[in-house]
Structure formats: structure tokens, C-alpha cells
Design a protein around this motif. Structure first.
Motif, PDB file in Angstrom:
ATOM      1  N   TYR A  60       0.798  -1.141   0.109  1.00  0.00           N
ATOM      2  CA  TYR A  60       0.048  -0.113   0.118  1.00  0.00           C
ATOM      3  C   TYR A  60       0.808   1.413  -0.064  1.00  0.00           C
ATOM      4  O   TYR A  60       1.952   1.330   0.570  1.00  0.00           O
ATOM      5  CB  TYR A  60      -0.851   0.088   1.159  1.00  0.00           C
ATOM      6  CG  TYR A  60      -1.846  -1.106   1.359  1.00  0.00           C
ATOM      7  CD1 TYR A  60      -3.109  -0.929   0.731  1.00  0.00           C
ATOM      8  CD2 TYR A  60      -1.815  -2.125   2.002  1.00  0.00           C
ATOM      9  CE1 TYR A  60      -4.041  -2.117   0.783  1.00  0.00           C
ATOM     10  CE2 TYR A  60      -2.421  -3.433   2.124  1.00  0.00           C
ATOM     11  CZ  TYR A  60      -3.539  -3.222   1.300  1.00  0.00           C
ATOM     12  OH  TYR A  60      -4.559  -4.184   1.756  1.00  0.00           O
ATOM     13  N   ASP A  62       1.544   4.823   1.350  1.00  0.00           N
ATOM     14  CA  ASP A  62       1.636   5.278   2.781  1.00  0.00           C
ATOM     15  C   ASP A  62       0.285   6.044   3.110  1.00  0.00           C
ATOM     16  O   ASP A  62      -0.148   6.265   4.118  1.00  0.00           O
ATOM     17  CB  ASP A  62       2.741   6.360   3.194  1.00  0.00           C
ATOM     18  CG  ASP A  62       4.110   5.429   3.077  1.00  0.00           C
ATOM     19  OD1 ASP A  62       5.191   5.996   3.237  1.00  0.00           O
ATOM     20  OD2 ASP A  62       4.163   4.143   3.493  1.00  0.00           O
ATOM     21  N   LYS A  65      -2.487   3.508   3.740  1.00  0.00           N
ATOM     22  CA  LYS A  65      -2.469   2.604   4.661  1.00  0.00           C
ATOM     23  C   LYS A  65      -3.413   2.631   5.915  1.00  0.00           C
ATOM     24  O   LYS A  65      -3.444   3.861   6.394  1.00  0.00           O
ATOM     25  CB  LYS A  65      -0.927   2.491   5.339  1.00  0.00           C
ATOM     26  CG  LYS A  65      -0.072   1.956   4.080  1.00  0.00           C
ATOM     27  CD  LYS A  65       1.371   1.795   4.858  1.00  0.00           C
ATOM     28  CE  LYS A  65       2.385   1.235   3.934  1.00  0.00           C
ATOM     29  NZ  LYS A  65       3.858   1.212   4.425  1.00  0.00           N
ATOM     30  N   GLY A  66      -3.969   1.625   6.367  1.00  0.00           N
ATOM     31  CA  GLY A  66      -4.892   1.622   7.416  1.00  0.00           C
ATOM     32  C   GLY A  66      -6.132   1.987   7.162  1.00  0.00           C
ATOM     33  O   GLY A  66      -7.062   1.671   8.036  1.00  0.00           O
ATOM     34  N   ARG A  67      -6.591   2.436   5.787  1.00  0.00           N
ATOM     35  CA  ARG A  67      -7.952   2.893   5.334  1.00  0.00           C
ATOM     36  C   ARG A  67      -8.383   2.126   4.009  1.00  0.00           C
ATOM     37  O   ARG A  67      -9.327   1.762   4.054  1.00  0.00           O
ATOM     38  CB  ARG A  67      -7.795   4.319   4.991  1.00  0.00           C
ATOM     39  CG  ARG A  67      -7.311   5.414   5.931  1.00  0.00           C
ATOM     40  CD  ARG A  67      -7.605   6.688   5.662  1.00  0.00           C
ATOM     41  NE  ARG A  67      -6.770   7.215   4.554  1.00  0.00           N
ATOM     42  CZ  ARG A  67      -7.303   7.540   3.224  1.00  0.00           C
ATOM     43  NH1 ARG A  67      -8.329   7.682   3.096  1.00  0.00           N
ATOM     44  NH2 ARG A  67      -6.287   7.909   2.353  1.00  0.00           N
ATOM     45  N   THR A  69      -8.271  -1.365   1.720  1.00  0.00           N
ATOM     46  CA  THR A  69      -7.678  -2.873   1.671  1.00  0.00           C
ATOM     47  C   THR A  69      -7.925  -3.466   0.302  1.00  0.00           C
ATOM     48  O   THR A  69      -9.334  -3.276  -0.296  1.00  0.00           O
ATOM     49  CB  THR A  69      -8.661  -3.886   2.702  1.00  0.00           C
ATOM     50  OG1 THR A  69      -8.405  -3.239   3.947  1.00  0.00           O
ATOM     51  CG2 THR A  69      -8.225  -5.171   2.802  1.00  0.00           C
ATOM     52  N   ASP A  84     -11.978   2.908   2.874  1.00  0.00           N
ATOM     53  CA  ASP A  84     -12.745   3.420   4.180  1.00  0.00           C
ATOM     54  C   ASP A  84     -12.267   4.627   4.570  1.00  0.00           C
ATOM     55  O   ASP A  84     -11.070   5.117   4.241  1.00  0.00           O
ATOM     56  CB  ASP A  84     -12.709   2.399   5.165  1.00  0.00           C
ATOM     57  CG  ASP A  84     -13.378   0.995   5.138  1.00  0.00           C
ATOM     58  OD1 ASP A  84     -12.694  -0.072   5.169  1.00  0.00           O
ATOM     59  OD2 ASP A  84     -14.305   0.973   4.346  1.00  0.00           O
ATOM     60  N   SER A  85     -12.950   5.403   5.494  1.00  0.00           N
ATOM     61  CA  SER A  85     -12.524   6.816   5.808  1.00  0.00           C
ATOM     62  C   SER A  85     -11.957   7.758   4.860  1.00  0.00           C
ATOM     63  O   SER A  85     -10.956   8.303   4.789  1.00  0.00           O
ATOM     64  CB  SER A  85     -11.275   6.630   6.804  1.00  0.00           C
ATOM     65  OG  SER A  85     -11.794   5.667   8.150  1.00  0.00           O
TER      66      SER A  85
END
Length: 125
Positions: A60, A62, A65-67, A69, A84-85
Motif C-alpha cells: 500500500y 503510505d 495504509k490503514g484505510r 484494503t 474506508d475513511s
């Protein structure tokens, strides 16, 4: 060769979610690294996410990342991007891409051999 068709883009409010899909046809789907790249107005096309041949490895940018998938279903010849987000800066045309090399997998935005037509994602404030 492989043909790619994206779907799922649209208009969403900041903080919301979208799921993009990419349907592939042609060569055996599992032979390809799959990825998502995007291009915002006035900017160069940039790498977003990629997934290895069998889905065992993902990469991913940077900024997502975390948002976001990425996933793939080789039985359906489809790759997905769950977003997401979402933020206004995520606004861009999102492209599905395919390649046979690890160079593409690890985020080289110039290495992708096949591209879809893109789907617009617009995130409002």
C-alpha cells in the motif's frame, strides 16, 4: 493479454466508504499481479495498492495504509479495493492494473502492462 473493467466509483462524503471492483478477462487471472493506481487532477498517476498472484502479499501507498484494503478472488477473476475513511485528497480516477512482475507488485507505477479505463471517485468535504 488481459482486459480489465473497473466499477464501483462514485460520489461520497468524507469519512465514507466505497468498494471498487475490477473484472478481468483474457489470460489466466492468477498469472498476474494486480493493483490499483490513481490519478488526481493536475497530478501524476500514483500507486495505491497491489496484491500478489495468490493474494499472499499486499502493498500500500503510505497515504492509504490503514484505510484501504486490496483483495482478490481468483475464482471470480476479480480484484477489489475497499476504501474506508475517505478523504477529499482521495479524489481521483482509479485504475485497475495487471502485470506479471514483482516490480509492479512492490509499487513501481511505470511497470504495469495492462490497464482498465478507470472509475471516478469523488470525496466531498
Amino acid at each position: 493479454q488481459v482486459q480489465l473493467v473497473e466499477s464501483g466509483g462514485g460520489l461520497v462524503q468524507a469519512g465514507g466508504s466505497l468498494r471498487l471492483s475490477c473484472a478481468a478477462s483474457g489470460r489466466t487471472f492468477s498469472s498476474y499481479v494486480m493493483g490499483w493506481l490513481r490519478q488526481a487532477p493536475g497530478k501524476e498517476r500514483e500507486f495505491v495498492a497491489s496484491i500478489s498472484w495468490s493474494g499472499g502479499s499486499t502493498y500500500y501507498a503510505d497515504s492509504v495504509k490503514g484505510r484501504f484494503t486490496i483483495s482478490r478472488d481468483n475464482a471470480k477473476n476479480t480484484v477489489y479495493l475497499q476504501m474506508d475513511s475517505l478523504k477529499p485528497e482521495d479524489t481521483a480516477v482509479y485504475y485497475c492494473a495487471a502485470d506479471v512482475t514483482r516490480r509492479a507488485l512492490i509499487g513501481d507505477s511505470t511497470a504495469w502492462a495492462y490497464w482498465g479505463q478507470g472509475t471516478q471517485v469523488t470525496v466531498s468535504s
